[in-house]
Design a protein around this motif. Structure first.
Motif, PDB file in Angstrom:
ATOM      1  N   SER A  24      38.817 -48.745  88.596  1.00  0.00           N
ATOM      2  CA  SER A  24      39.262 -49.924  87.724  1.00  0.00           C
ATOM      3  C   SER A  24      40.243 -49.012  86.539  1.00  0.00           C
ATOM      4  O   SER A  24      41.199 -49.816  86.215  1.00  0.00           O
ATOM      5  CB  SER A  24      38.154 -50.638  87.043  1.00  0.00           C
ATOM      6  N   LYS A  25      39.645 -48.072  86.115  1.00  0.00           N
ATOM      7  CA  LYS A  25      40.591 -47.442  84.993  1.00  0.00           C
ATOM      8  C   LYS A  25      41.706 -46.866  85.783  1.00  0.00           C
ATOM      9  O   LYS A  25      42.749 -46.942  85.012  1.00  0.00           O
ATOM     10  CB  LYS A  25      39.646 -46.238  84.473  1.00  0.00           C
TER      11      LYS A  25
ATOM     12  N   GLY B 293      43.912 -49.839  86.164  1.00  0.00           N
ATOM     13  CA  GLY B 293      44.199 -51.080  85.171  1.00  0.00           C
ATOM     14  C   GLY B 293      43.365 -52.110  85.541  1.00  0.00           C
ATOM     15  O   GLY B 293      44.109 -53.273  84.997  1.00  0.00           O
TER      16      GLY B 293
ATOM     17  N   PRO C 211      41.291 -55.327  85.143  1.00  0.00           N
ATOM     18  CA  PRO C 211      40.620 -56.014  83.941  1.00  0.00           C
ATOM     19  C   PRO C 211      39.167 -56.238  84.589  1.00  0.00           C
ATOM     20  O   PRO C 211      39.288 -56.954  85.557  1.00  0.00           O
ATOM     21  CB  PRO C 211      41.454 -57.095  83.277  1.00  0.00           C
ATOM     22  N   ARG C 212      38.151 -56.377  83.632  1.00  0.00           N
ATOM     23  CA  ARG C 212      37.134 -56.999  83.953  1.00  0.00           C
ATOM     24  C   ARG C 212      36.439 -56.498  85.072  1.00  0.00           C
ATOM     25  O   ARG C 212      36.005 -57.318  86.222  1.00  0.00           O
ATOM     26  CB  ARG C 212      37.067 -58.616  83.932  1.00  0.00           C
TER      27      ARG C 212
ATOM     28  N   HIS D  95      44.487 -57.731  92.215  1.00  0.00           N
ATOM     29  CA  HIS D  95      45.483 -56.782  91.129  1.00  0.00           C
ATOM     30  C   HIS D  95      46.410 -56.222  91.516  1.00  0.00           C
ATOM     31  O   HIS D  95      47.634 -56.378  90.880  1.00  0.00           O
ATOM     32  CB  HIS D  95      44.141 -56.109  90.557  1.00  0.00           C
TER      33      HIS D  95
END
Length: 108
Positions: free
Chosen positions: A67-68, A71, A73-74, A100
């Motif tokens: 996720s990092k 990028g 989100p949530r 995403h």
């Protein structure tokens, strides 16, 4: 195509474990200590649960790192799937990740 597959796997990943868990809860109630005792009652059930716990720990790390990196989100939404199990959390994360990545590719 992948989004539909991941969505289908989310449904299966939620329904299949709940089909075993709900009848157990109806008989025994939410007795946490009995659940743990039953889960580790035999060597094979202990093996299965230790495997699930190791997979869950790995998945948590993967969700945070990936996720990092992209990028997303949530990421906590996918982690909520662990309330049912890895069988839901993993395809849910892959679904969110795929959506995403599609959004990112459409922007650029």
């Amino acid at each position: 195509m992948r989004i539909k597959l991941y969505a289908f796997l989310c449904v299966l990943g939620a329904l299949l474990p709940l089909c075993s868990f709900v009848p157990w809860v109806l008989v025994h109630g939410f007795d946490f200590f009995l659940l743990i005792q039953a889960a580790f009652n035999t060597p094979i059930s202990a093996f299965a649960w230790i495997d699930v716990l190791a997979s869950a720990a790995t998945l948590i790390l993967f969700i945070f790192w990936e996720s990092k990196r992209i990028g997303l989100p949530r990421p906590w939404i996918a982690l909520c799937g662990l309330a049912i199990g890895v069988s839901l959390a993993l395809p849910l994360f892959l679904l969110l990740r795929e959506k995403h990545l599609i959004q990112l590719s459409n922007k650029g």
